[in-house]
Design a protein around this motif. Sequence first.
Motif, PDB file in Angstrom:
ATOM      1  N   GLY A 250     -10.622 -44.736 -30.685  1.00  0.00           N
ATOM      2  CA  GLY A 250      -9.296 -45.556 -31.184  1.00  0.00           C
ATOM      3  C   GLY A 250      -8.258 -44.809 -31.519  1.00  0.00           C
ATOM      4  N   SER A 251      -7.364 -45.473 -32.062  1.00  0.00           N
ATOM      5  CA  SER A 251      -6.082 -44.659 -32.642  1.00  0.00           C
ATOM      6  C   SER A 251      -6.544 -44.379 -33.921  1.00  0.00           C
ATOM      7  N   VAL A 252      -7.168 -44.768 -34.835  1.00  0.00           N
ATOM      8  CA  VAL A 252      -7.356 -44.368 -36.207  1.00  0.00           C
ATOM      9  C   VAL A 252      -8.975 -44.414 -36.415  1.00  0.00           C
ATOM     10  N   TYR A 253      -9.426 -43.702 -37.496  1.00  0.00           N
ATOM     11  CA  TYR A 253     -10.760 -43.793 -37.992  1.00  0.00           C
ATOM     12  C   TYR A 253     -11.002 -45.135 -38.866  1.00  0.00           C
ATOM     13  N   THR A 254     -11.808 -45.687 -38.744  1.00  0.00           N
ATOM     14  CA  THR A 254     -12.384 -46.825 -39.642  1.00  0.00           C
ATOM     15  C   THR A 254     -13.614 -46.475 -40.430  1.00  0.00           C
ATOM     16  N   PHE A 255     -13.563 -46.974 -41.648  1.00  0.00           N
ATOM     17  CA  PHE A 255     -14.664 -46.581 -42.518  1.00  0.00           C
ATOM     18  C   PHE A 255     -15.300 -47.982 -42.998  1.00  0.00           C
ATOM     19  N   SER A 256     -16.537 -48.397 -42.586  1.00  0.00           N
ATOM     20  CA  SER A 256     -17.016 -49.671 -43.141  1.00  0.00           C
ATOM     21  C   SER A 256     -18.574 -49.210 -43.265  1.00  0.00           C
ATOM     22  N   GLU A 257     -19.357 -49.977 -43.998  1.00  0.00           N
ATOM     23  CA  GLU A 257     -20.791 -49.711 -44.388  1.00  0.00           C
ATOM     24  C   GLU A 257     -21.530 -49.292 -42.943  1.00  0.00           C
ATOM     25  N   LYS A 258     -21.227 -50.025 -42.038  1.00  0.00           N
ATOM     26  CA  LYS A 258     -21.914 -49.804 -40.630  1.00  0.00           C
ATOM     27  C   LYS A 258     -21.361 -48.857 -39.865  1.00  0.00           C
ATOM     28  N   ASN A 259     -20.011 -48.357 -40.019  1.00  0.00           N
ATOM     29  CA  ASN A 259     -19.272 -47.853 -39.062  1.00  0.00           C
ATOM     30  C   ASN A 259     -18.841 -46.564 -39.755  1.00  0.00           C
ATOM     31  N   LEU A 260     -19.536 -45.488 -40.120  1.00  0.00           N
ATOM     32  CA  LEU A 260     -19.015 -44.342 -40.565  1.00  0.00           C
ATOM     33  C   LEU A 260     -18.777 -43.188 -39.413  1.00  0.00           C
ATOM     34  N   PRO A 261     -17.539 -42.374 -39.474  1.00  0.00           N
ATOM     35  CA  PRO A 261     -17.319 -41.617 -38.596  1.00  0.00           C
ATOM     36  C   PRO A 261     -18.342 -40.353 -38.424  1.00  0.00           C
ATOM     37  N   ASN A 262     -18.618 -39.847 -37.269  1.00  0.00           N
ATOM     38  CA  ASN A 262     -19.297 -38.549 -36.866  1.00  0.00           C
ATOM     39  C   ASN A 262     -18.368 -37.702 -35.990  1.00  0.00           C
ATOM     40  N   ILE A 263     -17.788 -36.771 -36.534  1.00  0.00           N
ATOM     41  CA  ILE A 263     -16.626 -36.105 -35.918  1.00  0.00           C
ATOM     42  C   ILE A 263     -17.280 -34.856 -35.358  1.00  0.00           C
ATOM     43  N   ILE A 264     -16.929 -34.615 -34.198  1.00  0.00           N
ATOM     44  CA  ILE A 264     -17.624 -33.394 -33.216  1.00  0.00           C
ATOM     45  C   ILE A 264     -16.208 -32.667 -32.879  1.00  0.00           C
ATOM     46  N   LEU A 265     -16.471 -31.262 -33.675  1.00  0.00           N
ATOM     47  CA  LEU A 265     -15.214 -30.350 -33.476  1.00  0.00           C
ATOM     48  C   LEU A 265     -15.681 -29.290 -32.603  1.00  0.00           C
ATOM     49  N   LYS A 266     -15.102 -28.886 -31.698  1.00  0.00           N
ATOM     50  CA  LYS A 266     -15.119 -27.863 -30.847  1.00  0.00           C
ATOM     51  C   LYS A 266     -14.935 -26.656 -31.544  1.00  0.00           C
ATOM     52  N   VAL A 267     -15.710 -25.623 -31.751  1.00  0.00           N
ATOM     53  CA  VAL A 267     -15.473 -24.265 -32.285  1.00  0.00           C
ATOM     54  C   VAL A 267     -14.294 -23.590 -31.750  1.00  0.00           C
ATOM     55  N   THR A 268     -14.059 -23.758 -30.450  1.00  0.00           N
ATOM     56  CA  THR A 268     -13.220 -22.865 -29.592  1.00  0.00           C
ATOM     57  C   THR A 268     -11.866 -23.490 -29.792  1.00  0.00           C
ATOM     58  N   ASP A 269     -11.769 -24.879 -30.300  1.00  0.00           N
ATOM     59  CA  ASP A 269     -10.373 -25.625 -30.693  1.00  0.00           C
ATOM     60  C   ASP A 269      -9.850 -25.332 -31.876  1.00  0.00           C
ATOM     61  N   PHE A 270     -10.695 -24.429 -32.799  1.00  0.00           N
ATOM     62  CA  PHE A 270      -9.894 -23.857 -33.985  1.00  0.00           C
ATOM     63  C   PHE A 270      -8.784 -22.802 -33.793  1.00  0.00           C
ATOM     64  N   ASP A 271      -7.733 -22.690 -34.285  1.00  0.00           N
ATOM     65  CA  ASP A 271      -6.616 -22.068 -33.863  1.00  0.00           C
ATOM     66  C   ASP A 271      -6.226 -21.138 -35.249  1.00  0.00           C
ATOM     67  N   CYS A 272      -6.121 -20.032 -35.482  1.00  0.00           N
ATOM     68  CA  CYS A 272      -6.120 -19.053 -36.629  1.00  0.00           C
ATOM     69  C   CYS A 272      -4.688 -18.587 -36.633  1.00  0.00           C
ATOM     70  N   GLY A 273      -3.717 -18.760 -35.508  1.00  0.00           N
ATOM     71  CA  GLY A 273      -2.542 -18.466 -35.795  1.00  0.00           C
ATOM     72  C   GLY A 273      -2.276 -16.904 -35.045  1.00  0.00           C
ATOM     73  N   ASN A 274      -3.530 -16.369 -34.750  1.00  0.00           N
ATOM     74  CA  ASN A 274      -3.484 -15.003 -34.343  1.00  0.00           C
ATOM     75  C   ASN A 274      -4.615 -14.919 -33.496  1.00  0.00           C
TER      76      ASN A 274
END
Length: 166
Positions: free
Chosen positions: A44-68
């Motif tokens: 969806g457009s935003v994360y929602t937080f309810s007792e039955k629906n808590l986020p599980n965020i998956i981040l690709k390590v290769t998507d991190f950018d350290c500026g160099n």
Amino acid sequence: MKLLHLLFGLFSLFTFAQGNFVQINGSTNVNKFQCINNKFKNDGSVYTFSEKNLPNIILKVTDFDCGNKMMTKDFQKILNSDKYPNMTIKFINFTKNQDGFNAIVEVKMMNQSKRYSIEFDIENNKLVGKKNVKFSDFNITPPKKMGGMIVVKDDLDLTFSLATKI
């Protein structure tokens, strides 16, 4: 061609304006570094937080950018992105308190999980939280460069910002 650059710039601005990012700040004995992943989003457009629906965020390590490029490559190597391409942030518990919100969050990196209690505040419809973690929490030995002349410190500051509707 100019239109393509303009559209790409607007898309990038919109993506970052959503407020979804995870930032890792660290330092060495000679410098500081900052690596950001803002390329993830909720279905969806935003994360929602309810007792039955808590986020599980998956981040690709290769998507991190350290500026160099070299630093980004080193960061991905430290996190062994070839073998462990994803980092996960799973909200286990989320409660409101007097000053904001408190969450139990499980961070999984390189097949190692660690739970943290993190305080969050709402800033411009974004849930923002910060936590000090360590490389050693995940059995990662902070790297050394140039024959040990540059040493990465064990401490990391982890910042979360999630576009939310609470």
